[in-house]
Design an enzyme around this catalytic site. Structure first.
Site, mmCIF file in Angstrom:
data_model
loop_
_atom_site.group_PDB
_atom_site.id
_atom_site.type_symbol
_atom_site.label_atom_id
_atom_site.label_comp_id
_atom_site.label_asym_id
_atom_site.label_seq_id
_atom_site.Cartn_x
_atom_site.Cartn_y
_atom_site.Cartn_z
ATOM 1 N N TYR A 125 0.859 -1.188 0.000
ATOM 2 C CA TYR A 125 0.000 0.000 0.000
ATOM 3 C C TYR A 125 0.893 1.234 0.000
ATOM 4 O O TYR A 125 1.490 1.579 1.022
ATOM 5 C CB TYR A 125 -0.902 -0.061 1.242
ATOM 6 C CG TYR A 125 -1.880 1.084 1.453
ATOM 7 C CD1 TYR A 125 -2.001 2.161 0.581
ATOM 8 C CD2 TYR A 125 -2.714 1.064 2.566
ATOM 9 C CE1 TYR A 125 -2.909 3.186 0.812
ATOM 10 C CE2 TYR A 125 -3.624 2.094 2.810
ATOM 11 C CZ TYR A 125 -3.711 3.151 1.924
ATOM 12 O OH TYR A 125 -4.592 4.166 2.163
ATOM 13 N N LYS B 193 -1.479 -1.157 -4.065
ATOM 14 C CA LYS B 193 -2.518 -0.141 -3.994
ATOM 15 C C LYS B 193 -1.780 1.178 -4.045
ATOM 16 O O LYS B 193 -1.030 1.525 -3.137
ATOM 17 C CB LYS B 193 -3.302 -0.275 -2.692
ATOM 18 C CG LYS B 193 -4.177 0.923 -2.406
ATOM 19 C CD LYS B 193 -4.949 0.704 -1.140
ATOM 20 C CE LYS B 193 -5.497 1.965 -0.506
ATOM 21 N NZ LYS B 193 -5.566 3.145 -1.311
HETATM 22 C C1 LIG Z 1 -5.531 10.179 1.768
HETATM 23 C C2 LIG Z 1 -6.760 9.331 1.572
HETATM 24 O O1 LIG Z 1 -7.612 9.245 2.437
HETATM 25 N N1 LIG Z 1 -6.850 8.697 0.425
HETATM 26 C C3 LIG Z 1 -7.928 7.840 0.093
HETATM 27 C C4 LIG Z 1 -7.387 6.485 -0.252
HETATM 28 O O2 LIG Z 1 -6.200 6.235 -0.385
HETATM 29 C C5 LIG Z 1 -8.771 8.371 -1.063
HETATM 30 O O3 LIG Z 1 -9.850 7.492 -1.279
HETATM 31 C C6 LIG Z 1 -9.282 9.766 -0.814
HETATM 32 O O4 LIG Z 1 -10.091 9.761 0.343
HETATM 33 C C7 LIG Z 1 -10.110 10.284 -1.986
HETATM 34 O O5 LIG Z 1 -9.351 10.243 -3.148
HETATM 35 C C8 LIG Z 1 -10.642 11.698 -1.754
HETATM 36 O O6 LIG Z 1 -9.600 12.627 -1.780
HETATM 37 C C1 LIG Z 2 -8.516 4.942 0.431
HETATM 38 C C2 LIG Z 2 -7.879 3.808 1.013
HETATM 39 O O1 LIG Z 2 -7.543 2.915 0.365
HETATM 40 C C3 LIG Z 2 -7.744 3.759 2.423
HETATM 41 O O2 LIG Z 2 -8.571 4.340 3.088
HETATM 42 O O3 LIG Z 2 -6.828 3.110 2.909
#
Ligand SMILES: CC(=O)N[C@H](C=O)[C@@H](O)[C@H](O)[C@H](O)CO
Ligand SMILES: CC(=O)C(=O)O
Length: 307
Positions: free
Chosen positions: A143, A173
Site C-alpha cells: 500500500y 494499492k
Molecule cells: C488520503 C486518503 O484518504 N486517500 C484515500 C485512499 O487512499 C482516497 O480514497 C481519498 O479519500 C479520496 O481520493 C478523496 O480525496
Molecule cells: C482509500 C484507502 O484505500 C484507504 O482508506 O486506505
C-alpha cells in the site's frame, strides 16, 4: 501460495470504522454497511482498517474485531475483503497478518512504517516479506501512500524483485500521484499477473488510461454507482462520457476540499448520504460539524441524481 488467487479488480470501498458516540468500535453497523455497499452502490469488495478506516488509530485488538466482523458478515455477500495490517511495530503487523489468515481474509496490505522509515527499497521489501511470512497463503499487497507515510521511495523500486522474496505477493494499492512511477508499477504487475489498484479517487480516469486494474477508495462508499458508470464508459472507449463523469466528480471533491475534507469530514458525509450511523472519528481527527457534511452530501446526491 497453495490456493488459486482471485485477481482483485474493479471498485473496492475503503471502509470507515463505525464508532459509538463514546468512541468505541461499533460492530453492529457492519452488517447493514455491507448491505448498503452491495445494494445501493454495487460495490462488492472492501479494504478494511486502512486510511479511511483509521486503522493506525485503532488498537491491535480493535483491528482484529473489525476485520473479523467484515469477514464474517461479508461471507457469501462480498467478493473480497482485504485487511490492512500495517503498523509501526512489525510484531503487531505479523499478529494482524496471522489473524487475517485465520478469519479467511482474501488479502492483506501493508503501508510502510513511518516513524522509523525504511532507508531504502530493500528495507521496505524486507519488512513486507517478514509480515507475509506470518500469512504465507494470503495475497499480499503493498500500500503506497507517500502523502501519509512521508516515505517517498518509488513504488516501482519496492516491487523490483519482490516476487523472489514474497511468493504471495499480488500487487500494489497506489495512492500517490506520480504517473511515471504508477506506469512502471503497471508494467511490472502486468508481467506477473498482479493487480494495481489506484487510490486517488478524483484522478482515477488518468490511472485507467495507464492500465490500472481497479481502485480502492473512500468515495466508492457513496459514489460507487457513478464511478462504476465511469468504468463502463471507459471500457467501451466512450471517452466523452468517462471524462464528463470524472470532471464532475473532481468538482465535487474540490468543493469538499475547500471545506476541509479529512477522514472525519468524509465519515460524516458517508453517514449523511447512507443513513448509517458511523459516529465520530478518533482523535487526533475532530468530529465534523453536521452542516458542513450536509453541504457536501447534498453535492454528492445532486451528482448522483444527474446520472
Ligand atoms: C488520503 C486518503 O484518504 N486517500 C484515500 C485512499 O487512499 C482516497 O480514497 C481519498 O479519500 C479520496 O481520493 C478523496 O480525496
Ligand atoms: C482509500 C484507502 O484505500 C484507504 O482508506 O486506505
Amino acid at each position: 501460495m497453495s490456493r488459486s488467487v482471485k485477481k482483485l479488480t474493479g471498485l473496492v470501498a475503503a471502509t470507515f470504522t463505525p464508532l459509538t458516540a463514546e468512541g468505541e468500535i461499533n460492530l453492529s453497523v457492519i452488517g447493514p454497511y455491507i448491505d448498503y455497499l452491495i445494494e445501493k452502490q454495487n460495490v462488492k469488495s472492501v479494504f478494511v482498517n486502512g486510511t479511511t478506516g483509521e486503522g493506525c488509530s485503532l488498537t491491535v485488538d480493535e483491528r482484529k474485531q473489525i476485520a473479523a466482523a467484515w469477514c464474517q458478515h461479508g461471507k457469501g455477500k462480498l467478493e473480497q475483503v482485504v485487511v490492512h495490517v500495517g503498523c509501526m511495530s512489525i510484531k503487531d503487523s505479523q499478529e494482524l497478518a496471522r489473524h487475517a489468515a485465520s478469519i479467511g481474509a482474501d488479502g492483506i496490505a501493508v503501508i510502510s512504517p513511518s516513524f522509523f522509515k525504511p532507508i531504502n527499497a530493500d528495507a521496505l521489501r524486507l519488512f513486507i516479506k517478514e509480515v507475509s511470512t506470518s500469512a504465507p497463503d494470503v495475497p499480499m499487497y503493498y500500500y503506497h501512500i507517500p502523502g501519509m507515510t512521508g516515505v517517498e521511495l518509488e513504488a516501482a523500486d519496492v516491487l523490483n524483485g519482490i516476487e523472489q522474496m514474497i511468493p504471495s505477493f499480488q500487487g500494489v494499492k497506489y495512492s500517490g500521484t506520480d504517473l511515471r512511477d504508477l506506469g512502471q508499477c503497471v508494467c511490472y504487475c502486468q508481467s506477473h499477473n498482479w493487480s494495481v489498484l489506484f487510490g486517488v479517487d478524483e484522478q482515477l480516469l488518468g490511472a485507467l488510461v495507464l492500465g490500472v486494474h481497479g481502485a480502492v477508495g473512500s468515495t466508492y462508499n457513496y459514489l460507487g454507482l457513478i464511478v462504476n458508470q465511469m468504468l463502463s464508459a471507459f471500457d467501451k472507449s466512450n471517452h466523452m462520457q468517462s471524462r464528463a463523469l470524472q470532471l464532475e466528480f473532481m468538482e465535487v471533491i474540490t468543493f469538499a476540499k475547500n471545506l476541509g475534507f479529512d477522514v472525519g469530514v468524509n465519515k460524516q458525509v458517508m453517514s449523511e448520504v447512507s443513513g448509517l450511523v458511523l459516529g465520530p472519528p478518533r482523535l487526533p481527527l475532530l468530529p465534523c460539524p453536521v452542516s458542513k457534511a450536509q453541504a457536501i452530501a447534498q453535492k454528492i446526491k445532486d451528482f448522483s441524481q444527474r446520472h
